[in-house]
Design an enzyme around this catalytic site. Structure first.
Site, PDB file in Angstrom:
ATOM      1  N   VAL A  23      -5.218   0.423   2.920  1.00  0.00           N
ATOM      2  CA  VAL A  23      -5.372  -1.036   2.838  1.00  0.00           C
ATOM      3  C   VAL A  23      -6.605  -1.370   1.996  1.00  0.00           C
ATOM      4  O   VAL A  23      -6.562  -2.245   1.123  1.00  0.00           O
ATOM      5  CB  VAL A  23      -5.466  -1.655   4.252  1.00  0.00           C
ATOM      6  CG1 VAL A  23      -5.903  -3.112   4.188  1.00  0.00           C
ATOM      7  CG2 VAL A  23      -4.130  -1.522   4.970  1.00  0.00           C
ATOM      8  N   LYS A  80      -5.470  10.731   0.586  1.00  0.00           N
ATOM      9  CA  LYS A  80      -5.552   9.399   1.195  1.00  0.00           C
ATOM     10  C   LYS A  80      -6.780   8.723   0.573  1.00  0.00           C
ATOM     11  O   LYS A  80      -7.908   9.177   0.762  1.00  0.00           O
ATOM     12  CB  LYS A  80      -5.709   9.541   2.717  1.00  0.00           C
ATOM     13  CG  LYS A  80      -5.856   8.227   3.455  1.00  0.00           C
ATOM     14  CD  LYS A  80      -6.048   8.461   4.953  1.00  0.00           C
ATOM     15  CE  LYS A  80      -6.579   7.218   5.638  1.00  0.00           C
ATOM     16  NZ  LYS A  80      -6.966   7.459   7.031  1.00  0.00           N
ATOM     17  N   LYS A 106      -3.522  -1.731  15.708  1.00  0.00           N
ATOM     18  CA  LYS A 106      -3.092  -0.894  16.829  1.00  0.00           C
ATOM     19  C   LYS A 106      -4.204  -0.710  17.837  1.00  0.00           C
ATOM     20  O   LYS A 106      -5.363  -0.654  17.472  1.00  0.00           O
ATOM     21  CB  LYS A 106      -2.711   0.488  16.294  1.00  0.00           C
ATOM     22  CG  LYS A 106      -1.228   0.685  16.196  1.00  0.00           C
ATOM     23  CD  LYS A 106      -0.908   1.974  15.530  1.00  0.00           C
ATOM     24  CE  LYS A 106      -1.050   1.997  14.065  1.00  0.00           C
ATOM     25  NZ  LYS A 106      -1.771   1.338  13.193  1.00  0.00           N
ATOM     26  N   ASP A 120     -17.348   5.058  13.230  1.00  0.00           N
ATOM     27  CA  ASP A 120     -16.075   5.038  12.508  1.00  0.00           C
ATOM     28  C   ASP A 120     -15.505   3.616  12.443  1.00  0.00           C
ATOM     29  O   ASP A 120     -14.844   3.139  13.359  1.00  0.00           O
ATOM     30  CB  ASP A 120     -15.069   6.003  13.148  1.00  0.00           C
ATOM     31  CG  ASP A 120     -13.845   6.208  12.266  1.00  0.00           C
ATOM     32  OD1 ASP A 120     -13.680   5.448  11.290  1.00  0.00           O
ATOM     33  OD2 ASP A 120     -13.061   7.125  12.555  1.00  0.00           O
ATOM     34  N   GLU A 125       0.834  -1.212   0.000  1.00  0.00           N
ATOM     35  CA  GLU A 125       0.000   0.000   0.000  1.00  0.00           C
ATOM     36  C   GLU A 125       0.866   1.258   0.000  1.00  0.00           C
ATOM     37  O   GLU A 125       2.076   1.192   0.232  1.00  0.00           O
ATOM     38  CB  GLU A 125      -0.925   0.012   1.220  1.00  0.00           C
ATOM     39  CG  GLU A 125      -0.176   0.014   2.549  1.00  0.00           C
ATOM     40  CD  GLU A 125      -0.929   0.723   3.672  1.00  0.00           C
ATOM     41  OE1 GLU A 125      -1.518   1.787   3.446  1.00  0.00           O
ATOM     42  OE2 GLU A 125      -0.872   0.201   4.806  1.00  0.00           O
TER      43      GLU A 125
HETATM   44  N1  PSU Z   1      -1.967   1.922  10.368  1.00  0.00           N
HETATM   45  C1  PSU Z   1      -0.649   2.268  10.369  1.00  0.00           C
HETATM   46  N2  PSU Z   1      -0.160   3.020   9.373  1.00  0.00           N
HETATM   47  C2  PSU Z   1      -0.955   3.435   8.353  1.00  0.00           C
HETATM   48  C3  PSU Z   1      -2.337   3.058   8.353  1.00  0.00           C
HETATM   49  C4  PSU Z   1      -2.785   2.304   9.376  1.00  0.00           C
HETATM   50  O1  PSU Z   1       0.085   1.919  11.261  1.00  0.00           O
HETATM   51  O2  PSU Z   1      -0.453   4.130   7.469  1.00  0.00           O
HETATM   52  C5  PSU Z   1      -3.186   3.471   7.203  1.00  0.00           C
HETATM   53  C6  PSU Z   1      -3.459   2.273   6.284  1.00  0.00           C
HETATM   54  O3  PSU Z   1      -3.361   2.710   4.952  1.00  0.00           O
HETATM   55  C7  PSU Z   1      -4.890   1.906   6.606  1.00  0.00           C
HETATM   56  C8  PSU Z   1      -5.459   3.261   6.913  1.00  0.00           C
HETATM   57  O4  PSU Z   1      -5.567   1.289   5.545  1.00  0.00           O
HETATM   58  O5  PSU Z   1      -4.450   3.911   7.651  1.00  0.00           O
HETATM   59  C9  PSU Z   1      -6.746   3.181   7.689  1.00  0.00           C
HETATM   60  O6  PSU Z   1      -7.306   4.422   7.725  1.00  0.00           O
HETATM   61  P1  PSU Z   1      -8.787   4.624   8.323  1.00  0.00           P
HETATM   62  O7  PSU Z   1      -8.628   4.350   9.790  1.00  0.00           O
HETATM   63  O8  PSU Z   1      -9.095   6.054   8.006  1.00  0.00           O
HETATM   64  O9  PSU Z   1      -9.667   3.660   7.629  1.00  0.00           O
HETATM   65 MN    MN Z   2     -12.566   5.937   9.496  1.00  0.00          MN
END
Ligand code: PSU
Ligand code: MN
Length: 303
Positions: A106, A86, A159, A138, A25
């Site tokens: 992802v 993003k 995480k 969310d 990614e």
């Molecule tokens: N976790 C990390 N580093 C990252 C991401 C997640 O440690 O860069 C990124 C990944 O691209 C993941 C995205 O798909 O954050 C998820 O974002 P959201 O929570 O907005 O869906």
């Molecule tokens: Mn989100």
């Protein structure tokens, strides 16, 4: 192939000839880590995969073109240039129609990998159900794409900025296998353990490849999530990192950070507050996952 997609010749050759490929990614490059460590990380990850005789395919959008497989110059450009959107599924058509640069999360990376026929994707951590999602709604799109597309995602778990328990429940609802690689415990990205267990502990890339094969031969749609704990030497002290995560979440709430900004905000705050310790751990776990991804891709291609 699709009129919006450019596939690097090496990647195309591998896909056509059933040679192993690992997708990567790009949000992790542009929104997950600061320059210049992000470039260093992205180039090293590709080398680790190549060293296993596997073709890496970093996926991103440059000037509105979906690129499957970037050159080192393109990786450097993506890491430096601004603005880069993003891009998750919701943002994909907009980014392309406006001819913008985009870094795929992802979720978007899974979608594109599936479109071109790449079966394995290595990353750091996946998005999931955020804490307090009962109120905010969310829930990362990453979980939907894991549910929908036939791609195996290698991660270091998720995480604890997320609600890990709800994330695992959600994956169960969607029918996504969560495989612990040599572990019975769901790892929490910076740490090898969390309060949650996984049901399936597989300890060879071949066993994982066999599971993927059975799942997709059965016609069961959807991905497989491999949780590969961060190597012990690079893992962070659980109590300390959890305190930093709590602090960062409080700050995000105070500042009203929401939606797609919240994950990058938290990563940046945690990095600053740990004096870069979390960033080093993040980079190492990505390397570790890239290697495992390459081994799984090889095993799968050989079945
Ligand atoms: N976790 C990390 N580093 C990252 C991401 C997640 O440690 O860069 C990124 C990944 O691209 C993941 C995205 O798909 O954050 C998820 O974002 P959201 O929570 O907005 O869906
Ligand atoms: Mn989100």
């Amino acid at each position: 192939m699709n009129q919006y997609i450019d596939i690097h010749p090496k990647v195309l050759d591998a896909i056509k000839n059933n040679k192993p490929v690992v997708a990567l990614e790009s949000t992790i490059i542009s929104h997950g880590m600061p320059y210049p460590k992000n470039v260093e990380m992205a180039l090293n990850v590709e080398k680790i995969i190549e060293n296993e005789g596997v073709v890496p395919a970093t996926i991103a959008i440059l000037d509105g073109r979906i690129k499957v497989g970037l050159t080192p110059d393109e990786i450097t450009k993506l890491a430096k240039v601004k603005p880069v959107l993003k891009v998750s599924k919701r943002d994909l058509a907009y980014c392309i129609s406006k001819k913008y640069h985009g870094a795929t999360t992802v979720s978007a990376t899974i979608l594109i990998a599936a479109m071109v026929g790449i079966k394995v994707f290595a990353t750091g951590g996946i998005g999931g159900v955020h804490r307090n999602a009962q109120e905010t709604f969310d829930i990362s799109r990453d979980l939907e794409e894991l549910a929908n597309e036939n791609v195996c995602v290698v991660s270091a778990g998720a995480k604890s900025i997320l609600d890990l328990g709800l994330t695992l429940e959600y994956l169960e609802t969607k029918g996504v296998e969560v495989i612990g690689y040599k572990t019975d415990i769901f790892p929490a990205f910076y740490t090898r353990t969390s309060p949650f267990r996984v049901l399936y502990n597989l300890d060879t890339p071949l066993d994982i490849a066999k599971l993927m094969n059975v799942k997709w031969n059965l016609g069961l749609k959807g991905g497989v999530l491999v949780a590969n704990p961060i190597p012990e030497v690079f893992s962070l002290e659980e109590e300390k990192i959890n305190k930093e995560i709590e602090k960062a979440i409080e700050e995000a709430n105070r500042l009203g950070v929401k939606g797609k900004d919240i994950t990058p905000f938290l990563l940046d705050r945690i990095k600053t507050n740990t004096q870069g310790e979390s960033l080093d751990a993040n980079i190492q776990l990505v390397y570790h996952n890239a290697k495992l991804g390459a081994l799984i891709a090889k095993s799968y291609a050989n079945l």
